[in-house]
Write an enzyme that holds these catalytic residues in place. Structure first.
Site, mmCIF file in Angstrom:
data_model
loop_
_atom_site.group_PDB
_atom_site.id
_atom_site.type_symbol
_atom_site.label_atom_id
_atom_site.label_comp_id
_atom_site.label_asym_id
_atom_site.label_seq_id
_atom_site.Cartn_x
_atom_site.Cartn_y
_atom_site.Cartn_z
ATOM 1 N N LYS A 1 -22.176 53.775 50.768
ATOM 2 C CA LYS A 1 -21.844 53.689 52.184
ATOM 3 C C LYS A 1 -20.924 54.866 52.475
ATOM 4 O O LYS A 1 -19.786 54.908 52.016
ATOM 5 C CB LYS A 1 -21.143 52.370 52.507
ATOM 6 C CG LYS A 1 -20.556 52.369 53.908
ATOM 7 C CD LYS A 1 -19.868 51.085 54.294
ATOM 8 C CE LYS A 1 -18.974 51.331 55.489
ATOM 9 N NZ LYS A 1 -18.309 50.118 55.975
ATOM 10 N N GLY B 1 -12.543 46.332 62.024
ATOM 11 C CA GLY B 1 -11.515 45.292 62.022
ATOM 12 C C GLY B 1 -11.076 44.815 63.389
ATOM 13 O O GLY B 1 -10.193 43.978 63.511
ATOM 14 N N ALA C 1 -19.301 47.187 61.294
ATOM 15 C CA ALA C 1 -17.925 47.144 61.785
ATOM 16 C C ALA C 1 -17.800 46.663 63.225
ATOM 17 O O ALA C 1 -18.644 46.960 64.068
ATOM 18 C CB ALA C 1 -17.239 48.503 61.659
ATOM 19 N N GLY C 2 -16.728 45.928 63.465
ATOM 20 C CA GLY C 2 -16.367 45.508 64.807
ATOM 21 C C GLY C 2 -16.827 44.122 65.219
ATOM 22 O O GLY C 2 -16.493 43.644 66.292
ATOM 23 N N ASN D 1 -16.726 42.691 57.221
ATOM 24 C CA ASN D 1 -15.738 42.287 56.221
ATOM 25 C C ASN D 1 -14.627 41.457 56.858
ATOM 26 O O ASN D 1 -14.500 40.261 56.616
ATOM 27 C CB ASN D 1 -15.165 43.541 55.527
ATOM 28 C CG ASN D 1 -14.262 43.198 54.347
ATOM 29 O OD1 ASN D 1 -13.834 42.072 54.145
ATOM 30 N ND2 ASN D 1 -13.974 44.169 53.533
ATOM 31 N N THR D 2 -13.873 42.102 57.762
ATOM 32 C CA THR D 2 -12.708 41.434 58.338
ATOM 33 C C THR D 2 -13.059 40.135 59.066
ATOM 34 O O THR D 2 -12.306 39.160 58.996
ATOM 35 C CB THR D 2 -11.997 42.391 59.327
ATOM 36 O OG1 THR D 2 -11.753 43.618 58.645
ATOM 37 C CG2 THR D 2 -10.683 41.822 59.804
#
Lengths: 78, 257
Positions: free
Chosen positions: B99, B160, B186-187, B208-209
Site C-alpha cells: 500500500k 482517521g 480512509a475516512g 482502520n480507525t
C-alpha cells in the site's frame, strides 16, 4: 583505529543500530549480533549501510566499525 | 451467486480490507480482524525496539498463510523513503503487495501526488503489486492505473476523520473510468459509510480507525462486515431510481367503496 577500545580480550567497535550508537565485539557477524540482542531473525529485515541483507546472508555478514544497521519489523498500521 | 473480489489475480471473498493499528493489544487486533471477515490486512514497517526486542510480534497473531499481508509506507514523505520501505517489506517474505502512501501534509495526511506517481513507477518496474492511496482525483487515478498499479485507492475523507465519503461524484467518475479495482481507503466512520461506498460500485473498502477506535471494536468489526456485504448486495441487485413523488406499493384496484 578510531573508536575501537580494548576490554580485556575483546576489542570493541562502535556501530549504529536503529539510530543508536552501540559498542559491540569486533568481528561479530550479523547473525551473532541478532542473537546477542535476542532478535528473532525470522521476524525482522535488516539493512546494512542502506543495503538489505537477506536472511541467508546474516551468518556470512561480518560487521565493522562505523556500520549503520536498520532492523525493522511489521507493526500495527492502517 | 458467486461474487469475488479479485486483486492481482487472487480471488477474495471479503471486500473489506482492515488495518492493524490503534488496537489495545494484539489479542484485540486478532479478534477484530477475525470478526470483520477481512482476508487482507495492512501493517506498517518500523524499527525494532532493540532495548526490548522480545516483545511479541504482530505476525505471531496474524498468520501470513491465512491473511494476505499488505505492508504500507505510512510515515513516508518522499518517494525514496516509500520505495525503501517497500523493499524492506518485500524482504520479510509476505509477498509483493504494497500500500503506497506518500504523505504530503501533516495536518490532513493528504498524499503528495507527484511523489506517489514517482514511487509507483519505480515499484511497478521492480515487480511490486502497488495499491496507491490517493485523493479523490480522477486524473491521478487514471495516471496510476496507466503506470500499472493493481488498484487505485481514493480516500473517502482524511485518514482517521470518520467523515465518510465527502465527494461521491468524484468517486463515481473514478469508478467510471477505472480498469482496475477501486478501493475506498480512509475516512470511513461507520457501517453506513462503508455500505455507501459499496452501493456506488466500489470494489472494496480499507479502514482502520473506524473499527479500532470504536467503543467496542469487535462489534464494529462485525457491523463493518455486514455494511460491506449489504452495500455490495444492494449494488448487485440494482437500486430503484430516486423519484420526487410517491408510487403506491398496494394495488389501486379493489379498494373498498
Amino acid at each position: 583505529m578510531d573508536g575501537r577500545r580494548e576490554y580485556g580480550f575483546f576489542v570493541q567497535m562502535k556501530i549504529r543500530i536503529n539510530g543508536e550508537e552501540k559498542e559491540i565485539k569486533e568481528g561479530l557477524s550479523l547473525a551473532a549480533l541478532l542473537d546477542e540482542f535476542q532478535i528473532r531473525p525470522g521476524r525482522v529485515v535488516v539493512e546494512l549501510n542502506r543495503d538489505i541483507i537477506t536472511r541467508e546472508a546474516h551468518g556470512s555478514t561480518a560487521l565493522k566499525e562505523g556500520d549503520a544497521l536498520e532492523i525493522v519489523h511489521f507493526v500495527g498500521g492502517g | 451467486m458467486e461474487d469475488h473480489f479479485e486483486l492481482a489475480g487472487v480471488k477474495y471473498r471479503s471486500r473489506l480490507i482492515v488495518g492493524t493499528g490503534k488496537y489495545k493489544d494484539f489479542a484485540e487486533t486478532k479478534k477484530a480482524i477475525e470478526v470483520s471477515g477481512a482476508e487482507i490486512v495492512t501493517v506498517a514497517v518500523r524499527r525494532v525496539n532493540i532495548t526490548d526486542p522480545n516483545r511479541e510480534n504482530l505476525l505471531d497473531y496474524l498468520d501470513p498463510k491465512r491473511y494476505t499481508i499488505l505492508p504500507n509506507t505510512a510515515g513516508c514523505y518522499n518517494a525514496d523513503d516509500a520505495v525503501r520501505t517497500c523493499r524492506l517489506a518485500r524482504e520479510a517474505g509476505v509477498g509483493k503487495l504494497v500500500k503506497l502512501e506518500v504523505i504530503g501534509d501533516d495536518k490532513t495526511l493528504f498524499p503528495d501526488i507527484p511523489a506517489t506517481l514517482e514511487a509507483a513507477k519505480i515499484l511497478v518496474q521492480e515487480g511490486f503489486v502497488v495499491l496507491p492511496y490517493i485523493t479523490d482525483d480522477p486524473v491521478t487515478a487514471k495516471k496510476l492505473q496507466d503506470i500499472g498499479c493493481a488498484a487505485v485507492m481514493p480516500l473517502a475523507a482524511p485518514i482517521g476523520s470518520g467523515l465518510g465519503i465527502r465527494n461521491p461524484y468524484n468517486i463515481r467518475i473514478i469508478l467510471e473510468q477505472a480498469t482496475v479495482p477501486v478501493i475506498v481507503d480512509a475516512g470511513v466512520g461507520t457501517a453506513s459509510d462503508a455500505a455507501i461506498a459499496m452501493e456506488m460500485g466500489c470494489d472494496g473498502v480499507l479502514m482502520n480507525t473506524a473499527i479500532a477506535g470504536a467503543k467496542d471494536p469487535i462489534l464494529m468489526a462485525e457491523a463493518m462486515r455486514l455494511g460491506i456485504e449489504a452495500g455490495r448486495k444492494a449494488f448487485l441487485a440494482g437500486r430503484i431510481p430516486k423519484k420526487l413523488y410517491a408510487t403506491a406499493s398496494s394495488p389501486l384496484e379493489g379498494i373498498l367503496g
